[in-house]
Design an enzyme around this catalytic site. Structure first.
Site, PDB file in Angstrom:
ATOM      1  N   ASP A 135       0.855  -1.178   0.000  1.00 58.68           N
ATOM      2  CA  ASP A 135       0.000   0.000   0.000  1.00 58.68           C
ATOM      3  C   ASP A 135       0.893   1.232   0.000  1.00 58.68           C
ATOM      4  OD1 ASP A 135      -2.279   1.788   0.411  1.00 58.68           O
ATOM      5  OD2 ASP A 135      -3.314   0.049   1.263  1.00 58.68           O
ATOM      6  N   ASP A 137       4.463   1.833  -4.411  1.00 58.33           N
ATOM      7  CA  ASP A 137       3.667   2.584  -5.371  1.00 58.33           C
ATOM      8  C   ASP A 137       3.418   1.674  -6.571  1.00 58.33           C
ATOM      9  OD1 ASP A 137       2.562   4.232  -7.260  1.00 58.33           O
ATOM     10  OD2 ASP A 137       4.141   5.755  -7.196  1.00 58.33           O
ATOM     11  N   ASN A 154      -5.967  -6.449  -5.247  1.00 55.44           N
ATOM     12  CA  ASN A 154      -7.106  -5.700  -4.727  1.00 55.44           C
ATOM     13  C   ASN A 154      -7.023  -4.198  -4.974  1.00 55.44           C
ATOM     14  OD1 ASN A 154      -9.309  -4.978  -2.610  1.00 55.44           O
ATOM     15  ND2 ASN A 154      -7.449  -4.016  -1.796  1.00 55.44           N
ATOM     16  N   TYR A 174     -12.582   4.420 -14.662  1.00 52.77           N
ATOM     17  CA  TYR A 174     -12.497   3.350 -13.664  1.00 52.77           C
ATOM     18  C   TYR A 174     -13.220   2.097 -14.159  1.00 52.77           C
ATOM     19  CZ  TYR A 174     -13.516   0.901  -9.243  1.00 52.77           C
ATOM     20  OH  TYR A 174     -13.648  -0.029  -8.248  1.00 52.77           O
ATOM     21  N   LYS A 209     -11.905  -1.723 -14.816  1.00 47.16           N
ATOM     22  CA  LYS A 209     -12.485  -2.880 -14.130  1.00 47.16           C
ATOM     23  C   LYS A 209     -13.027  -3.910 -15.118  1.00 47.16           C
ATOM     24  CE  LYS A 209     -11.757  -2.200  -9.749  1.00 47.16           C
ATOM     25  NZ  LYS A 209     -11.009  -3.169  -8.930  1.00 47.16           N
ATOM     26  N   VAL A 254     -19.787  -2.304  -1.006  1.00 43.78           N
ATOM     27  CA  VAL A 254     -19.254  -2.745   0.279  1.00 43.78           C
ATOM     28  C   VAL A 254     -19.136  -1.539   1.207  1.00 43.78           C
ATOM     29  CG1 VAL A 254     -17.358  -3.929   1.448  1.00 43.78           C
ATOM     30  CG2 VAL A 254     -18.000  -4.588  -0.889  1.00 43.78           C
ATOM     31  N   THR A 267     -17.413   0.537   3.376  1.00 44.05           N
ATOM     32  CA  THR A 267     -16.096   0.932   3.852  1.00 44.05           C
ATOM     33  C   THR A 267     -16.113   2.447   4.071  1.00 44.05           C
ATOM     34  OG1 THR A 267     -15.215   1.405   1.634  1.00 44.05           O
ATOM     35  CG2 THR A 267     -15.039  -0.880   2.433  1.00 44.05           C
TER      36      THR A 267
END
Length: 245
Positions: free
Chosen positions: A43, A65, A88, A153, A157, A186, A188
């Site tokens: 991360d 990165d 992920n 995006y 995907k 989800v 979060t």
């Protein structure tokens, strides 16, 4: 963990999760720790990631990165051969078509698509040497629904599902399985910034099941696909969306 499945085949396996410092990724990290796996997560969010590693005790955090191919290669060389890769990491910034310049598009592909292939390329030789492995890619329901404000995006995907099928065919001869998990909405902290209580209620009303998806729900499906129980699962997408689509 009481009430949760334990997969003996995951104990001691070296697992790498990208974007593991928060959100769905953090949920996946926690569940692999519960399995007794050797967990590494990548991360750029250092504060969240170090706090997670400290809380769980055993996982190793690597600042990386993922838009930098050199950093990816260096990080995986440091970790060593991998049994399970969970791709992920992503960033679902909202944007209109008029904001999608060539540079913006390239950045979106680097953040949301390109690194999945580069990470898979790094782990493939080690998986082959170990007799196989599992790569689990995280897709998104967004492009299946055609949600607004996410065109770059959603393009990335959608590409992940094609990549999953291509990699499954290419790596299957070496015993490596490649699957794709497609979460619904989800709950979060990041996702909650996009939705009012009314919009969230509308999503729940559109689901077949009323439950609110949590990172642990997505992690449960990831664990199964990574385990030997899913030994003949590859090349396909697996949904966890409470029947939203």
């Amino acid at each position: 963990m009481s009430g949760r499945a334990i997969y003996p085949s995951l104990k001691g396996k070296r697992v790498v999760i990208t974007g593991g410092g928060s959100g769905i990724g953090a949920g996946v990290v926690e569940r692999f720790v519960d399995q007794g796996s050797e967990v590494h997560f990548l991360d750029v969010a250092e504060e969240d990631s170090r706090a997670l590693a400290e809380r769980l005790g055993t996982p190793s955090f690597h600042r990386c990165d993922l838009t930098d191919p050199g950093a990816i290669a260096e990080t995986f060389a440091r970790i060593g051969p991998v049994d399970v890769l969970v791709n992920n990491a992503a960033r679902d910034d909202r944007h209109g078509l008029d904001e999608v310049t060539a540079d913006y598009f390239d950045r979106s592909m680097a953040v949301n698509l390109r690194h999945l292939l580069l990470c898979a390329r790094e782990v493939a030789p080690g998986m082959k040497a170990r007799g196989g492995g599992a790569i689990v890619n995280l897709g998104s329901i967004s492009w299946h629904l055609g949600l607004p404000g996410l065109v770059a995006y959603e393009t990335a995907k959608a590409g992940i599902e094609g990549m999953t099928r291509a990699l499954a065919r290419e790596l299957g001869g070496a015993g490596t399985r490649v699957t794709c998990v497609i979460p619904g909405n989800v709950q979060t902290p990041r996702q909650m910034q996009w939705y009012t209580p009314e919009a969230e209620a509308e999503i729940i009303a559109s689901q077949c099941l009323a439950g609110r998806l949590q990172p642990s729900d997505v992690a449960a499906l990831v664990l199964f696909l990574a385990s030997d129980d899913a030994r003949l699962c590859t090349g396909h997408e697996y949904w966890i969306d409470a029947g939203w689509r």
